[in-house]
Motif scaffolding. Structure first.
Motif, PDB file in Angstrom:
ATOM      1  N   CYS A   1      -6.496 -62.318 -10.691  1.00  0.00           N
ATOM      2  CA  CYS A   1      -6.356 -61.444 -11.847  1.00  0.00           C
ATOM      3  C   CYS A   1      -5.072 -60.624 -11.706  1.00  0.00           C
ATOM      4  CB  CYS A   1      -7.575 -60.536 -12.003  1.00  0.00           C
ATOM      5  SG  CYS A   1      -7.850 -59.451 -10.600  1.00  0.00           S
ATOM      6  N   PRO A   2      -4.589 -60.030 -12.796  1.00  0.00           N
ATOM      7  CA  PRO A   2      -3.289 -59.336 -12.755  1.00  0.00           C
ATOM      8  C   PRO A   2      -3.201 -58.220 -11.720  1.00  0.00           C
ATOM      9  CG  PRO A   2      -3.909 -59.764 -15.029  1.00  0.00           C
ATOM     10  CD  PRO A   2      -5.087 -60.164 -14.194  1.00  0.00           C
ATOM     11  N   ILE A   3      -4.260 -57.418 -11.548  1.00  0.00           N
ATOM     12  CA  ILE A   3      -4.149 -56.292 -10.614  1.00  0.00           C
ATOM     13  C   ILE A   3      -3.989 -56.781  -9.179  1.00  0.00           C
ATOM     14  CG2 ILE A   3      -6.657 -56.042 -10.346  1.00  0.00           C
ATOM     15  CD1 ILE A   3      -4.011 -53.220 -10.352  1.00  0.00           C
ATOM     16  N   VAL A   4      -4.605 -57.908  -8.834  1.00  0.00           N
ATOM     17  CA  VAL A   4      -4.464 -58.441  -7.469  1.00  0.00           C
ATOM     18  C   VAL A   4      -3.040 -58.929  -7.236  1.00  0.00           C
ATOM     19  CG1 VAL A   4      -5.180 -60.302  -5.908  1.00  0.00           C
ATOM     20  CG2 VAL A   4      -6.902 -58.990  -7.177  1.00  0.00           C
ATOM     21  N   TRP A   5      -2.450 -59.607  -8.231  1.00  0.00           N
ATOM     22  CA  TRP A   5      -1.066 -60.042  -8.084  1.00  0.00           C
ATOM     23  C   TRP A   5      -0.121 -58.841  -8.018  1.00  0.00           C
ATOM     24  CZ3 TRP A   5       0.243 -64.474  -6.269  1.00  0.00           C
ATOM     25  CH2 TRP A   5      -0.577 -65.585  -6.471  1.00  0.00           C
ATOM     26  N   THR A   6      -0.423 -57.797  -8.770  1.00  0.00           N
ATOM     27  CA  THR A   6       0.406 -56.593  -8.707  1.00  0.00           C
ATOM     28  C   THR A   6       0.323 -55.953  -7.329  1.00  0.00           C
ATOM     29  OG1 THR A   6       0.113 -56.159 -11.072  1.00  0.00           O
ATOM     30  CG2 THR A   6       0.782 -54.305  -9.703  1.00  0.00           C
ATOM     31  N   ILE A   7      -0.879 -55.804  -6.801  1.00  0.00           N
ATOM     32  CA  ILE A   7      -1.050 -55.231  -5.463  1.00  0.00           C
ATOM     33  C   ILE A   7      -0.326 -56.076  -4.427  1.00  0.00           C
ATOM     34  CG2 ILE A   7      -2.742 -54.807  -3.638  1.00  0.00           C
ATOM     35  CD1 ILE A   7      -4.720 -53.998  -5.862  1.00  0.00           C
ATOM     36  N   ASN A   8      -0.494 -57.390  -4.504  1.00  0.00           N
ATOM     37  CA  ASN A   8       0.128 -58.297  -3.538  1.00  0.00           C
ATOM     38  C   ASN A   8       1.651 -58.180  -3.561  1.00  0.00           C
ATOM     39  OD1 ASN A   8      -0.585 -60.759  -1.699  1.00  0.00           O
ATOM     40  ND2 ASN A   8       1.117 -61.489  -2.967  1.00  0.00           N
ATOM     41  N   GLU A   9       2.220 -58.247  -4.756  1.00  0.00           N
ATOM     42  CA  GLU A   9       3.681 -58.268  -4.850  1.00  0.00           C
ATOM     43  C   GLU A   9       4.304 -56.900  -4.594  1.00  0.00           C
ATOM     44  OE1 GLU A   9       5.447 -61.130  -4.963  1.00  0.00           O
ATOM     45  OE2 GLU A   9       3.391 -61.802  -4.621  1.00  0.00           O
ATOM     46  N   GLU A  10       3.593 -55.825  -4.906  1.00  0.00           N
ATOM     47  CA  GLU A  10       4.144 -54.507  -4.588  1.00  0.00           C
ATOM     48  C   GLU A  10       3.981 -54.171  -3.112  1.00  0.00           C
ATOM     49  OE1 GLU A  10       2.978 -51.602  -7.508  1.00  0.00           O
ATOM     50  OE2 GLU A  10       4.187 -52.608  -9.038  1.00  0.00           O
ATOM     51  N   LEU A  11       2.988 -54.772  -2.459  1.00  0.00           N
ATOM     52  CA  LEU A  11       2.910 -54.671  -1.005  1.00  0.00           C
ATOM     53  C   LEU A  11       4.076 -55.424  -0.377  1.00  0.00           C
ATOM     54  CD1 LEU A  11       1.348 -53.806   1.525  1.00  0.00           C
ATOM     55  CD2 LEU A  11      -0.013 -55.883   1.310  1.00  0.00           C
ATOM     56  N   VAL A  12       4.359 -56.624  -0.871  1.00  0.00           N
ATOM     57  CA  VAL A  12       5.521 -57.391  -0.397  1.00  0.00           C
ATOM     58  C   VAL A  12       6.805 -56.605  -0.639  1.00  0.00           C
ATOM     59  CG1 VAL A  12       6.908 -59.468  -0.782  1.00  0.00           C
ATOM     60  CG2 VAL A  12       4.410 -59.638  -0.676  1.00  0.00           C
ATOM     61  N   GLY A  13       6.872 -55.931  -1.779  1.00  0.00           N
ATOM     62  CA  GLY A  13       8.070 -55.168  -2.129  1.00  0.00           C
ATOM     63  C   GLY A  13       8.225 -53.854  -1.400  1.00  0.00           C
ATOM     64  N   GLY A  14       7.219 -53.464  -0.602  1.00  0.00           N
ATOM     65  CA  GLY A  14       7.335 -52.232   0.176  1.00  0.00           C
ATOM     66  C   GLY A  14       7.072 -50.967  -0.615  1.00  0.00           C
ATOM     67  N   TYR A  15       6.258 -51.053  -1.641  1.00  0.00           N
ATOM     68  CA  TYR A  15       6.016 -49.883  -2.496  1.00  0.00           C
ATOM     69  C   TYR A  15       4.805 -49.057  -2.065  1.00  0.00           C
ATOM     70  CZ  TYR A  15       9.655 -51.408  -5.643  1.00  0.00           C
ATOM     71  OH  TYR A  15      10.885 -51.745  -6.168  1.00  0.00           O
ATOM     72  N   TYR A  16       4.093 -49.476  -1.038  1.00  0.00           N
ATOM     73  CA  TYR A  16       2.970 -48.692  -0.542  1.00  0.00           C
ATOM     74  C   TYR A  16       3.381 -48.058   0.779  1.00  0.00           C
ATOM     75  CZ  TYR A  16       0.273 -51.331  -3.981  1.00  0.00           C
ATOM     76  OH  TYR A  16      -0.187 -51.903  -5.137  1.00  0.00           O
ATOM     77  N   GLU A  17       3.969 -46.891   0.688  1.00  0.00           N
ATOM     78  CA  GLU A  17       4.485 -46.213   1.870  1.00  0.00           C
ATOM     79  C   GLU A  17       3.448 -45.230   2.409  1.00  0.00           C
ATOM     80  OE1 GLU A  17       7.146 -47.146   3.277  1.00  0.00           O
ATOM     81  OE2 GLU A  17       7.747 -48.510   1.692  1.00  0.00           O
ATOM     82  N   PRO A  18       3.495 -44.936   3.712  1.00  0.00           N
ATOM     83  CA  PRO A  18       2.522 -44.003   4.291  1.00  0.00           C
ATOM     84  C   PRO A  18       2.769 -42.571   3.848  1.00  0.00           C
ATOM     85  CG  PRO A  18       4.151 -44.637   5.924  1.00  0.00           C
ATOM     86  CD  PRO A  18       4.400 -45.487   4.724  1.00  0.00           C
ATOM     87  N   LEU A  19       1.691 -41.857   3.543  1.00  0.00           N
ATOM     88  CA  LEU A  19       1.749 -40.441   3.220  1.00  0.00           C
ATOM     89  C   LEU A  19       0.682 -39.723   4.039  1.00  0.00           C
ATOM     90  CD1 LEU A  19       2.032 -40.618  -0.669  1.00  0.00           C
ATOM     91  CD2 LEU A  19       3.861 -40.124   0.927  1.00  0.00           C
ATOM     92  N   GLU A  20       0.819 -38.423   4.159  1.00  0.00           N
ATOM     93  CA  GLU A  20      -0.193 -37.662   4.878  1.00  0.00           C
ATOM     94  C   GLU A  20      -1.522 -37.734   4.139  1.00  0.00           C
ATOM     95  OE1 GLU A  20       1.049 -33.709   5.475  1.00  0.00           O
ATOM     96  OE2 GLU A  20       2.744 -34.210   6.766  1.00  0.00           O
ATOM     97  N   LEU A  21      -2.606 -37.732   4.902  1.00  0.00           N
ATOM     98  CA  LEU A  21      -3.933 -37.729   4.300  1.00  0.00           C
ATOM     99  C   LEU A  21      -4.203 -36.349   3.729  1.00  0.00           C
ATOM    100  CD1 LEU A  21      -5.956 -39.615   7.030  1.00  0.00           C
ATOM    101  CD2 LEU A  21      -4.808 -40.536   5.040  1.00  0.00           C
ATOM    102  N   GLN A  22      -4.546 -36.289   2.453  1.00  0.00           N
ATOM    103  CA  GLN A  22      -4.823 -35.023   1.825  1.00  0.00           C
ATOM    104  C   GLN A  22      -5.533 -35.279   0.515  1.00  0.00           C
ATOM    105  OE1 GLN A  22      -1.081 -33.312   0.072  1.00  0.00           O
ATOM    106  NE2 GLN A  22      -0.139 -34.874   1.337  1.00  0.00           N
ATOM    107  N   SER A  23      -6.022 -34.232  -0.114  1.00  0.00           N
ATOM    108  CA  SER A  23      -6.690 -34.385  -1.393  1.00  0.00           C
ATOM    109  C   SER A  23      -5.710 -34.948  -2.400  1.00  0.00           C
ATOM    110  CB  SER A  23      -7.215 -33.039  -1.884  1.00  0.00           C
ATOM    111  OG  SER A  23      -8.161 -32.526  -0.979  1.00  0.00           O
ATOM    112  N   PRO A  24      -6.162 -35.888  -3.262  1.00  0.00           N
ATOM    113  CA  PRO A  24      -5.242 -36.568  -4.153  1.00  0.00           C
ATOM    114  C   PRO A  24      -4.731 -35.707  -5.282  1.00  0.00           C
ATOM    115  CG  PRO A  24      -7.486 -37.197  -4.658  1.00  0.00           C
ATOM    116  CD  PRO A  24      -7.545 -36.336  -3.429  1.00  0.00           C
ATOM    117  N   ASP A  25      -3.455 -35.867  -5.582  1.00  0.00           N
ATOM    118  CA  ASP A  25      -2.887 -35.306  -6.804  1.00  0.00           C
ATOM    119  C   ASP A  25      -3.274 -36.253  -7.931  1.00  0.00           C
ATOM    120  OD1 ASP A  25       0.542 -34.555  -7.823  1.00  0.00           O
ATOM    121  OD2 ASP A  25      -1.328 -34.635  -8.960  1.00  0.00           O
ATOM    122  N   ARG A  26      -3.903 -35.761  -8.974  1.00  0.00           N
ATOM    123  CA  ARG A  26      -4.421 -36.627 -10.029  1.00  0.00           C
ATOM    124  C   ARG A  26      -3.325 -37.400 -10.748  1.00  0.00           C
ATOM    125  NH1 ARG A  26      -9.911 -37.438  -9.575  1.00  0.00           N
ATOM    126  NH2 ARG A  26     -10.742 -35.577  -8.598  1.00  0.00           N
TER     127      ARG A  26
END
Length: 242
Positions: free
Chosen positions: A205-230
């Motif tokens: 499905c589209p969201i899985v391909w988006t997650i896969n390709e943006e992971l390949v593209g390096g768009y999921y960078e580490p951040l400090e664990l904290q309460s989410p900004d909405r």
């Protein structure tokens, strides 16, 4: 341990979570899926496959647009497809279709034979192995169950997350009817799974391909664990960057 808010429950879960395999993982909070915002999404992936895909692309690509994600969903698993057939599915002009196919080719996602196009195999392309989704509630578990059920459209690993409770068996039985798993945080600081999700793995499905390709593209960078900004998704990763 006593949790006064869902955020504190989620942060405890993040600190304790360990995947069931040796895969690396990226953890996201309040991840937008176009059909809800799961409290926690854990993306398990294969590092060797990620390294290979990144070496094939070379330079860091742009973020993966929805039209490419829909195109890959249509092409994946199909035999050779004529471009006009893909264009009809995407409902785009010939010039726009040409750009889409060109972008898919530049990312190494498709192959050609004569005028026809075909996606490379999922084994070659997918670095994502599993996507775990968790919906957390302190008490109102039926709401979490409804939310977790909605996420089954893109992953089989969808779970209700809550503190350990004496009603655990009753809640697990309800979750089983919907194909959703149950995970609980115990007082001795461990995560248990009274009920595993009926299925596992990701959907085409589209969201899985988006997650896969943006992971390949390096768009999921580490951040400090904290309460989410909405307005944004927070993430934690155990891996290398692009």
């Amino acid at each position: 341990m006593y949790w006064q808010s869902e955020d504190s429950l989620i942060e405890t879960f993040i600190e304790l979570f360990k995947p069931q395999s040796t895969s690396s993982f990226v953890l996201r909070r309040e991840f937008v899926t176009n059909y809800g915002r799961p409290d926690v999404v854990v993306i398990e992936y294969d590092e060797k496959s990620l390294d290979r895909r990144r070496s094939e692309i070379g330079t860091k690509p742009d973020k993966f647009p929805k039209e490419l994600a829909h195109g890959m969903t249509y092409l994946s698993g199909k035999p050779w497809v004529r471009p006009e057939t893909l264009g009809q599915f995407l409902n785009v002009s010939k010039s726009h279709l040409k750009r889409i196919i060109g972008d898919l080719d530049a990312r190494g996602l498709v192959q050609f034979r004569g005028p026809c196009v075909k996606a490379r195999t999922r084994t070659e392309l997918l670095v994502v192995r599993r996507i775990w989704v968790f919906e957390a509630k302190l008490k109102n578990w039926r709401v979490a169950l409804d939310q977790a059920y909605r996420h089954l459209w893109f992953t089989g690993d969808s779970y209700v997350l809550m503190p350990q409770t004496l009603r655990q068996d009753e809640i697990a039985n309800e979750c089983r009817q919907y194909g959703v798993g149950l995970s609980v945080i115990c007082r001795n600081d461990c995560i248990k799974y009274p009920l595993r999700a009926i299925e596992k793995g990701v959907r085409n499905c589209p969201i899985v391909w988006t997650i896969n390709e943006e992971l390949v593209g390096g768009y999921y960078e580490p951040l400090e664990l904290q309460s989410p900004d909405r307005s944004d998704s927070r993430s934690f990763t155990r891996s290398h960057s692009y």
